[in-house]
Design a protein around this motif. Structure first.
Motif, PDB file in Angstrom:
ATOM      1  N   VAL A 210      51.714-109.948   0.575  1.00  0.00           N
ATOM      2  CA  VAL A 210      51.073-110.481   1.775  1.00  0.00           C
ATOM      3  C   VAL A 210      49.750-109.746   1.995  1.00  0.00           C
ATOM      4  O   VAL A 210      49.688-108.532   1.889  1.00  0.00           O
ATOM      5  CB  VAL A 210      51.979-110.277   3.002  1.00  0.00           C
ATOM      6  CG1 VAL A 210      51.290-110.774   4.259  1.00  0.00           C
ATOM      7  CG2 VAL A 210      53.309-110.986   2.785  1.00  0.00           C
ATOM      8  N   ARG A 211      48.703-110.521   2.318  1.00  0.00           N
ATOM      9  CA  ARG A 211      47.386-109.893   2.401  1.00  0.00           C
ATOM     10  C   ARG A 211      46.930-109.628   3.822  1.00  0.00           C
ATOM     11  O   ARG A 211      47.317-110.323   4.751  1.00  0.00           O
ATOM     12  CB  ARG A 211      46.348-110.787   1.719  1.00  0.00           C
ATOM     13  CG  ARG A 211      46.057-112.035   2.522  1.00  0.00           C
ATOM     14  CD  ARG A 211      45.010-112.910   1.833  1.00  0.00           C
ATOM     15  NE  ARG A 211      45.256-114.306   2.152  1.00  0.00           N
ATOM     16  CZ  ARG A 211      44.310-115.129   2.619  1.00  0.00           C
ATOM     17  NH1 ARG A 211      43.090-114.695   2.808  1.00  0.00           N
ATOM     18  NH2 ARG A 211      44.595-116.389   2.881  1.00  0.00           N
ATOM     19  N   ALA A 212      46.110-108.624   3.953  1.00  0.00           N
ATOM     20  CA  ALA A 212      45.374-108.409   5.203  1.00  0.00           C
ATOM     21  C   ALA A 212      43.919-108.711   4.894  1.00  0.00           C
ATOM     22  O   ALA A 212      43.473-108.576   3.757  1.00  0.00           O
ATOM     23  CB  ALA A 212      45.531-106.976   5.672  1.00  0.00           C
ATOM     24  N   GLU A 213      43.197-109.157   5.906  1.00  0.00           N
ATOM     25  CA  GLU A 213      41.796-109.508   5.694  1.00  0.00           C
ATOM     26  C   GLU A 213      40.932-108.702   6.646  1.00  0.00           C
ATOM     27  O   GLU A 213      41.219-108.603   7.828  1.00  0.00           O
ATOM     28  CB  GLU A 213      41.625-111.006   5.957  1.00  0.00           C
ATOM     29  CG  GLU A 213      40.187-111.471   5.839  1.00  0.00           C
ATOM     30  CD  GLU A 213      40.036-112.974   6.101  1.00  0.00           C
ATOM     31  OE1 GLU A 213      40.830-113.513   6.887  1.00  0.00           O
ATOM     32  OE2 GLU A 213      39.121-113.574   5.514  1.00  0.00           O
ATOM     33  N   MET A 214      39.883-108.113   6.104  1.00  0.00           N
ATOM     34  CA  MET A 214      38.929-107.404   6.971  1.00  0.00           C
ATOM     35  C   MET A 214      37.595-108.113   6.920  1.00  0.00           C
ATOM     36  O   MET A 214      37.042-108.340   5.856  1.00  0.00           O
ATOM     37  CB  MET A 214      38.797-105.963   6.528  1.00  0.00           C
ATOM     38  CG  MET A 214      39.962-105.141   7.038  1.00  0.00           C
ATOM     39  SD  MET A 214      40.083-103.566   6.223  1.00  0.00           S
ATOM     40  CE  MET A 214      40.491-104.060   4.578  1.00  0.00           C
ATOM     41  N   ASN A 256      36.680 -94.639  10.655  1.00  0.00           N
ATOM     42  CA  ASN A 256      37.251 -94.682   9.314  1.00  0.00           C
ATOM     43  C   ASN A 256      38.685 -95.224   9.289  1.00  0.00           C
ATOM     44  O   ASN A 256      39.554 -94.690   8.620  1.00  0.00           O
ATOM     45  CB  ASN A 256      37.195 -93.276   8.690  1.00  0.00           C
ATOM     46  CG  ASN A 256      37.278 -93.345   7.170  1.00  0.00           C
ATOM     47  OD1 ASN A 256      36.945 -94.365   6.577  1.00  0.00           O
ATOM     48  ND2 ASN A 256      37.739 -92.284   6.549  1.00  0.00           N
ATOM     49  N   ARG A 257      38.934 -96.283  10.055  1.00  0.00           N
ATOM     50  CA  ARG A 257      40.251 -96.929   9.991  1.00  0.00           C
ATOM     51  C   ARG A 257      40.115 -98.377  10.448  1.00  0.00           C
ATOM     52  O   ARG A 257      39.092 -98.783  10.999  1.00  0.00           O
ATOM     53  CB  ARG A 257      41.272 -96.193  10.853  1.00  0.00           C
ATOM     54  CG  ARG A 257      40.897 -96.047  12.314  1.00  0.00           C
ATOM     55  CD  ARG A 257      42.103 -95.689  13.147  1.00  0.00           C
ATOM     56  NE  ARG A 257      43.079 -96.759  13.104  1.00  0.00           N
ATOM     57  CZ  ARG A 257      44.166 -96.816  13.879  1.00  0.00           C
ATOM     58  NH1 ARG A 257      44.431 -95.851  14.704  1.00  0.00           N
ATOM     59  NH2 ARG A 257      44.995 -97.835  13.801  1.00  0.00           N
ATOM     60  N   SER A 258      41.141 -99.152  10.161  1.00  0.00           N
ATOM     61  CA  SER A 258      41.096-100.554  10.578  1.00  0.00           C
ATOM     62  C   SER A 258      42.102-100.790  11.703  1.00  0.00           C
ATOM     63  O   SER A 258      43.068-100.048  11.865  1.00  0.00           O
ATOM     64  CB  SER A 258      41.374-101.481   9.390  1.00  0.00           C
ATOM     65  OG  SER A 258      42.682-101.286   8.908  1.00  0.00           O
ATOM     66  N   PHE A 259      41.830-101.813  12.489  1.00  0.00           N
ATOM     67  CA  PHE A 259      42.698-102.169  13.610  1.00  0.00           C
ATOM     68  C   PHE A 259      43.100-103.630  13.511  1.00  0.00           C
ATOM     69  O   PHE A 259      42.291-104.463  13.096  1.00  0.00           O
ATOM     70  CB  PHE A 259      41.960-101.974  14.942  1.00  0.00           C
ATOM     71  CG  PHE A 259      41.571-100.560  15.206  1.00  0.00           C
ATOM     72  CD1 PHE A 259      42.436 -99.714  15.883  1.00  0.00           C
ATOM     73  CD2 PHE A 259      40.350-100.074  14.765  1.00  0.00           C
ATOM     74  CE1 PHE A 259      42.078 -98.387  16.130  1.00  0.00           C
ATOM     75  CE2 PHE A 259      39.992 -98.759  15.003  1.00  0.00           C
ATOM     76  CZ  PHE A 259      40.859 -97.908  15.684  1.00  0.00           C
ATOM     77  N   SER A 260      44.304-103.919  13.928  1.00  0.00           N
ATOM     78  CA  SER A 260      44.749-105.303  13.903  1.00  0.00           C
ATOM     79  C   SER A 260      43.967-106.109  14.952  1.00  0.00           C
ATOM     80  O   SER A 260      43.767-105.662  16.073  1.00  0.00           O
ATOM     81  CB  SER A 260      46.237-105.366  14.224  1.00  0.00           C
ATOM     82  OG  SER A 260      46.636-106.708  14.261  1.00  0.00           O
ATOM     83  N   MET A 261      43.458-107.287  14.563  1.00  0.00           N
ATOM     84  CA  MET A 261      42.733-108.126  15.516  1.00  0.00           C
ATOM     85  C   MET A 261      43.576-109.312  15.932  1.00  0.00           C
ATOM     86  O   MET A 261      43.768-109.598  17.089  1.00  0.00           O
ATOM     87  CB  MET A 261      41.453-108.664  14.876  1.00  0.00           C
ATOM     88  CG  MET A 261      40.235-107.811  15.118  1.00  0.00           C
ATOM     89  SD  MET A 261      38.917-108.328  14.026  1.00  0.00           S
ATOM     90  CE  MET A 261      38.393-109.852  14.781  1.00  0.00           C
ATOM     91  N   ARG A 262      44.036-110.056  14.933  1.00  0.00           N
ATOM     92  CA  ARG A 262      44.847-111.220  15.258  1.00  0.00           C
ATOM     93  C   ARG A 262      45.642-111.623  14.035  1.00  0.00           C
ATOM     94  O   ARG A 262      45.265-111.344  12.905  1.00  0.00           O
ATOM     95  CB  ARG A 262      43.948-112.388  15.700  1.00  0.00           C
ATOM     96  CG  ARG A 262      42.880-112.764  14.680  1.00  0.00           C
ATOM     97  CD  ARG A 262      42.170-114.045  15.083  1.00  0.00           C
ATOM     98  NE  ARG A 262      41.317-114.513  13.979  1.00  0.00           N
ATOM     99  CZ  ARG A 262      40.015-114.273  13.900  1.00  0.00           C
ATOM    100  NH1 ARG A 262      39.410-113.566  14.817  1.00  0.00           N
ATOM    101  NH2 ARG A 262      39.324-114.734  12.877  1.00  0.00           N
ATOM    102  N   ARG A 263      46.763-112.286  14.306  1.00  0.00           N
ATOM    103  CA  ARG A 263      47.523-112.867  13.215  1.00  0.00           C
ATOM    104  C   ARG A 263      46.638-113.859  12.491  1.00  0.00           C
ATOM    105  O   ARG A 263      45.919-114.623  13.128  1.00  0.00           O
ATOM    106  CB  ARG A 263      48.772-113.592  13.756  1.00  0.00           C
ATOM    107  CG  ARG A 263      49.881-112.662  14.144  1.00  0.00           C
ATOM    108  CD  ARG A 263      50.393-111.940  12.912  1.00  0.00           C
ATOM    109  NE  ARG A 263      51.331-110.865  13.287  1.00  0.00           N
ATOM    110  CZ  ARG A 263      52.651-111.032  13.303  1.00  0.00           C
ATOM    111  NH1 ARG A 263      53.167-112.192  12.980  1.00  0.00           N
ATOM    112  NH2 ARG A 263      53.432-110.030  13.637  1.00  0.00           N
ATOM    113  N   LYS A 264      46.684-113.833  11.192  1.00  0.00           N
ATOM    114  CA  LYS A 264      45.817-114.688  10.393  1.00  0.00           C
ATOM    115  C   LYS A 264      46.259-116.144  10.511  1.00  0.00           C
ATOM    116  O   LYS A 264      47.426-116.475  10.358  1.00  0.00           O
ATOM    117  CB  LYS A 264      45.897-114.218   8.944  1.00  0.00           C
ATOM    118  CG  LYS A 264      45.285-115.120   7.936  1.00  0.00           C
ATOM    119  CD  LYS A 264      43.785-114.921   7.842  1.00  0.00           C
ATOM    120  CE  LYS A 264      43.199-115.968   6.914  1.00  0.00           C
ATOM    121  NZ  LYS A 264      41.866-116.374   7.311  1.00  0.00           N
ATOM    122  N   GLU A 265      45.247-116.987  10.792  1.00  0.00           N
ATOM    123  CA  GLU A 265      45.551-118.405  10.858  1.00  0.00           C
ATOM    124  C   GLU A 265      45.589-118.975   9.433  1.00  0.00           C
ATOM    125  O   GLU A 265      45.004-118.427   8.516  1.00  0.00           O
ATOM    126  CB  GLU A 265      44.524-119.152  11.703  1.00  0.00           C
ATOM    127  CG  GLU A 265      43.056-118.903  11.369  1.00  0.00           C
ATOM    128  CD  GLU A 265      42.573-117.471  11.675  1.00  0.00           C
ATOM    129  OE1 GLU A 265      42.333-116.759  10.694  1.00  0.00           O
ATOM    130  OE2 GLU A 265      42.443-117.086  12.842  1.00  0.00           O
TER     131      GLU A 265
END
Ligand code: ADP
Ligand code: MG
Ligand code: ZN
Length: 477
Positions: A210-214, A256-265
């Motif tokens: 499962v991927r995360a997108e930045m 220097n970190r990422s944060f969750s924004m929204r569930r990917k549509e």
């Protein structure tokens, strides 16, 4: 557990057409907010879009440069979502029938190993406006100048497996887009931006994780750091038996970190459908051939030219051609002063060092007028000014682009190449510092540089160091 890293990039690049993609407003980065707008690009009801042929041609050009197939029929579709920077509440984009399909680029790692990164597609769409968050007024302002600027999206297959490969791929793409002159590719100004998709899977597994997108990373450094961070985050989750969720994350470079924004549509959430205002359009072979005939020299040919015609080393030619802005600058300087090897040496050492010191960004801008720079090189090469003076002048004109020839005249900076004068100054020093003469005689070669240093100090760097070195040796031996 050990994991394979899987990375796919979506690269957005603004095309440098004269006007926007569906109206005749100016496509310009500068300009007062909301001055390059019309009913079409701010989405007033009833306004009708008309496709910009130049933008279509540039998209074809990008496709041809990376070996894509050009579709004979392409379709503009509406991608529906609400966001304040998107006045129509849909973006005109392409889904089922983009202009370009497939293709790929070859990258090379530090060890010289090559890898082919496949492309899925390149499609043409419109950029959105820009939100400007302003804490002073405690609100958000919006500038629609960017709304409707043509944007190509280059979607890779998930073929990359490290931060190094992702950066090499992005750098290669930027290089190609620069050379074919379809985009400025200024990452700092946002004309080249990149979404990174990343997932992990058990080593050797055939199934993608499962991927995360930045989204909207705008420097090579943040792409690399975002990937490194994400690899750690996801492997920790998986090690603990948890799941990675498909989501969009925001990369915060400062922290220097990422944060969750929204569930990917998913694609279906956008309710893509053919834009009824824009008919499917045929891309004639003749148009593709016409674009093909305007294809300029790409980097490899330029390297060959520099090596074979100008006598640069292969290494130097590669560094120089890595950025088209540098190529253009170098070519111009050489057209004023035809000593390519000499100029190249100075650029690759002193100029690039300066660029690195001064620039946070990946965009290369040399603030010295090429003619002025050529004059500086000419004075240095001919011995009119010393190396020390050349460096000082370079530092100065980098800041103000003052005419370096005038500075040399006004301040009397010309190098002293007069052997008799240098000799008599050295004689004075020898008389003044008998201890250093003694040191030299008892075998300390460093004493020589002491004398040269003193001489430079007294002449403010104007004595010819080569002549002085030769003379001092003769005099002491
Ligand atoms: P979307 O616009 O919804 O993000 P796209 O298909 O346009 O979808 O782009 C998906 C990008 O993500 C592509 O670059 C693709 O290579 C990459 N990708 C797809 N699946 C994975 C995965 N499991 N891991 C990493 N990257 C992926
Ligand atoms: Mg995406
Ligand atoms: Zn407009």
């Amino acid at each position: 557990m050990e994991y394979d890293v899987v990375i796919g990039l979506e690269v957005h690049s603004e095309l440098k057409t004269k006007s926007k993609v569906f109206c005749s407003c100016k496509n310009e980065f500068k300009g007062e907010p909301n001055t390059h707008c019309c009913p079409v690009c701010i989405g007033l009801p009833g306004a009708l879009p008309i496709p910009n042929k130049e933008a279509v041609k540039m998209t074809i050009k990008a496709g041809l440069a990376v070996g894509s197939k050009i579709n004979d029929i392409a379709i503009f579709e509406r991608k529906n979502y609400f966001y304040p920077d998107l006045a129509k509440a849909y973006q005109i984009s392409q889904a089922v029938r983009p202009i370009c399909i497939g293709g790929g680029v070859e990258i090379e790692n530090a060890q010289g190993q090559k890898k082919f990164i496949r492309l899925n597609r390149i499609h043409l769409e419109e950029d959105a406006g820009k939100l400007i968050h302003n804490s002073k007024i405690g609100g958000t302002m919006i500038d629609y100048n960017r709304g409707g600027v043509p944007l190509i999206e280059i979607v890779s297959e998930p073929d990359m497996s490290s931060a190094e490969e992702a950066v090499a791929y992005l750098s290669k793409l930027r290089n190609i887009l620069q050379y074919i002159e379809v985009s400025d590719c200024k990452m700092e100004q946002g004309s080249l931006r990149c979404d990174v998709n990343i997932s992990l899977k058990p080593k050797g597994s055939n199934e993608l994780g499962v991927r995360a997108e930045m989204k909207n990373l705008n420097s090579f450094r943040s792409v690399a750091r975002a990937i490194e961070y994400e690899i750690k985050r996801q492997s920790r989750l998986l090690d603990e038996g948890e799941q990675v969720v498909q989501e969009t994350r925001r990369w915060d470079d400062a922290r220097n970190r990422s944060f969750s924004m929204r569930r990917k549509e998913d694609a279906q959430d956008y309710r893509y459908f053919p834009d009824p205002d824009l008919l499917p359009f045929r891309i004639e072979r003749s148009l593709v051939d016409e674009v093909k005939s305007t294809m300029p020299k790409l980097r490899d040919e330029k390297i060959e030219y520099y090596v074979n015609e100008l006598g640069l080393s292969e290494y130097d030619a590669k560094v120089l051609t890595n950025d088209l802005n540098l190529v253009k600058y170098f070519d111009k300087v050489v057209s004023y002063f035809n000593k390519p090897k000499f100029i190249c040496n100075f650029i690759l050492t002193t100029v690039l060092k300066k660029v690195k010191e001064n620039e946070e960004s990946d965009d290369l801008d040399i603030p010295i007028d090429p003619q002025n720079f050529a004059n500086l090189m000419q004075m240095y090469e001919s011995g009119k000014i010393s190396q020390a003076i050349c460096r000082d002048l370079f530092d100065e004109i980098w800041l103000n682009n003052a005419d370096c020839q005038k500075l040399v005249e006004e301040r009397g900076l010309a190098q002293n190449n007069n052997e008799d004068e240098i000799k008599s100054m050295l004689q004075e020093l020898i008389n003044e510092f008998p201890q250093s003469v003694q040191d030299y005689k008892s075998g300390n070669a460093k004493a020589l540089s002491f004398f040269i240093g003193q001489l430079m100090k007294r002449t403010q760097g104007k004595a010819n160091a080569q002549i002085a070195s030769k003379l001092i040796k003769e005099m002491l031996d």
